[in-house]
Write an enzyme that holds these catalytic residues in place. Sequence first.
Site, PDB file in Angstrom:
ATOM      1  N   LYS A   1       1.789  -5.525  -4.363  1.00 53.61           N
ATOM      2  CA  LYS A   1       2.593  -4.314  -4.194  1.00 53.61           C
ATOM      3  C   LYS A   1       3.857  -4.635  -3.400  1.00 53.61           C
ATOM      4  CE  LYS A   1      -1.228  -0.944  -3.943  1.00 53.61           C
ATOM      5  NZ  LYS A   1      -0.830  -0.084  -5.082  1.00 53.61           N
TER       6      LYS A   1
ATOM      7  N   ARG B   1     -10.481   1.183 -10.803  1.00 55.74           N
ATOM      8  CA  ARG B   1     -11.278   1.479 -11.996  1.00 55.74           C
ATOM      9  C   ARG B   1     -12.263   0.349 -12.286  1.00 55.74           C
ATOM     10  NH1 ARG B   1      -5.834   1.945 -15.359  1.00 55.74           N
ATOM     11  NH2 ARG B   1      -5.184   2.619 -13.289  1.00 55.74           N
TER      12      ARG B   1
HETATM   13  N1  BES Z   1      -4.850   2.469  -4.619  1.00 56.07           N
HETATM   14  C1  BES Z   1      -3.856   2.538  -5.623  1.00 56.07           C
HETATM   15  C2  BES Z   1      -3.414   3.971  -5.933  1.00 56.07           C
HETATM   16  C3  BES Z   1      -2.756   4.734  -4.824  1.00 56.07           C
HETATM   17  C4  BES Z   1      -1.378   4.860  -4.795  1.00 56.07           C
HETATM   18  C5  BES Z   1      -3.487   5.396  -3.863  1.00 56.07           C
HETATM   19  C6  BES Z   1      -0.769   5.598  -3.803  1.00 56.07           C
HETATM   20  C7  BES Z   1      -2.870   6.129  -2.867  1.00 56.07           C
HETATM   21  C8  BES Z   1      -1.505   6.235  -2.843  1.00 56.07           C
HETATM   22  C9  BES Z   1      -4.390   1.928  -6.924  1.00 56.07           C
HETATM   23  O1  BES Z   1      -5.280   0.888  -6.769  1.00 56.07           O
HETATM   24  C10 BES Z   1      -3.218   1.386  -7.659  1.00 56.07           C
HETATM   25  O2  BES Z   1      -2.602   0.473  -7.168  1.00 56.07           O
HETATM   26  N2  BES Z   1      -2.939   1.928  -8.844  1.00 56.07           N
HETATM   27  C11 BES Z   1      -1.857   1.484  -9.641  1.00 56.07           C
HETATM   28  C12 BES Z   1      -2.352   1.413 -11.063  1.00 56.07           C
HETATM   29  C13 BES Z   1      -1.380   0.757 -12.015  1.00 56.07           C
HETATM   30  C14 BES Z   1      -1.195  -0.694 -11.656  1.00 56.07           C
HETATM   31  C15 BES Z   1      -1.894   0.891 -13.425  1.00 56.07           C
HETATM   32  C16 BES Z   1      -0.740   2.510  -9.499  1.00 56.07           C
HETATM   33  O3  BES Z   1      -1.017   3.699  -9.394  1.00 56.07           O
HETATM   34  O4  BES Z   1       0.412   2.100  -9.457  1.00 56.07           O
HETATM   35 MN    MN Z   2      -4.304  -0.976  -6.585  1.00 50.96          MN
END
Ligand code: BES
Ligand code: MN
Length: 490
Positions: free
Chosen positions: A272, A346
Amino acid sequence: MNIRISGDKPLQLSTPALVIGCFEDDRDELFAACDRALDGLLGRLYDSREFAGKPATSRLLHTMGKLPAERVLLAGLGKKKDLTVERLRRGAGNAIQALNGARVASFASALHLCTDLPEALEAVTAGSLLGSYSFDLYKTREKEERFAFETMTLLQPDPSEAEAALLRGGAVETVCGGVKLARDLVSQPGNVVTPSYLARTARELADRHALKCRVYEMEELERLGMNALVGVGKGGAEAPRLIVLEYGGGKGRPTVLVGKGITFDSGGISIKPGPGMEEMKTDMAGSAAVLGTLCAAAGLKLPVNLVGIIPTAENMPDGKSFKPGDVLTSLSGTTIEITNTDAEGRLILCDALHFARQFKPAVMIDLATLTGACVVALGHEASGMMGNDQRLMDALKRAGERTGERLWQLPLWDEYGEAMKSDIADLKNAGSRDGGSISAGWFLKQFVGETRWAHLDIAGTAWSDKARPYSPKGATGVGVRLLIEYLQGK
Ligand code: BES
Ligand code: MN
Ligand code: ZN
């Protein structure tokens, strides 16, 4: 904070502060009597619009010996006909935050006496307890300034009501204890709350409440074939785990609660961006909600059977990490091509959901900070809900409205699955950004079979950047009150 019930009349009680509810358009007997005792001060405030009973406003006044109470706190509740349980809870939360600001440690509340809503006392108790929360474990410099509430006295002048009020107050305390547990776990940093810490917490809960607890460690997860969970956990300094907690308070098939327990989500190899990454310590908020709910349900001795299942791991980049392009064979046998290691939630959930089927759940509910897309869609005012059973989702939605932990349903049509088809495996773990919460929900749906199931995406509601009336800035503990309400309403 101690809670006591007192039969004293509000204007005869000596207390550091007396909280009274004030409407914009109605002045009840207590308001009028208070106004008279203070020589018309309240009316003056209304006339000058300095305080006019609007929701989310409050005003602390010294009584200068005109009342046995040293201070009066006016808590604004808006228009009388618009009063709801949620508005009253918010009023109580605002009031206690005002008392916190003024460092008034003990007070008496008459807030619930301004209405005949049957849930008034519970709402005021909950709003006060939840609004007084703070997480200051790591504040070492401001010890002298640290403040803690001592006693809240709930006024209940009707003696026939007093005993029932006491019981209801105790039950609310138990539920708020579950919320506090969840908030504390989410507030704690990722170097403290790790997979082993969550496992320890579960074992402690099990000891305290006579629950059954089993923690599956790495070797067993591999032997069982939970390769999606194992894959995500590979890069972590601590090994992943699957925690199973069982509470048997009733008869029949259990309600299974599954909570995402990523104790830190760096994104892994698909790392990230740096800014804001610290918030990803909250990526175990689903697991915190499950632990908080089990704690509260056991404390309340709810007549239900519950199973809590928590897949937990750290999502970190490392030489051993799973990587884009890898294919994992999940517990169900379904193969998954990894196209983004940041779509890890997931993966750990798909193994946990499949694992959960052995309990023959009456219903299954998962909670997860699953997608940023859910925050884009709903902001911070509602959790996203998807599932395969409308009756279950309707019941959850009602519980959400009653508790203020609102849910908003998103569709889960088959077409959304197109995005998750892989060229080389059965599924891929990340599709396009469009409809990202739904494709994630659709992915989970592939692993629940015929089980009645609902998925709650709490990415936008588990953490608040701003203080709310009964939820200070930070962890909200979302899910605990919602699930307890749902379980009680069944
Ligand atoms: N934990 C994150 C989602 C999240 C984002 C929680 C902001 C709380 C606040 C999750 O694991 C994630 O990174 N999701 C990605 C999925 C994508 C790569 C398909 C996302 O939402 O960007
Ligand atoms: Mn994630
Ligand atoms: Zn995540």
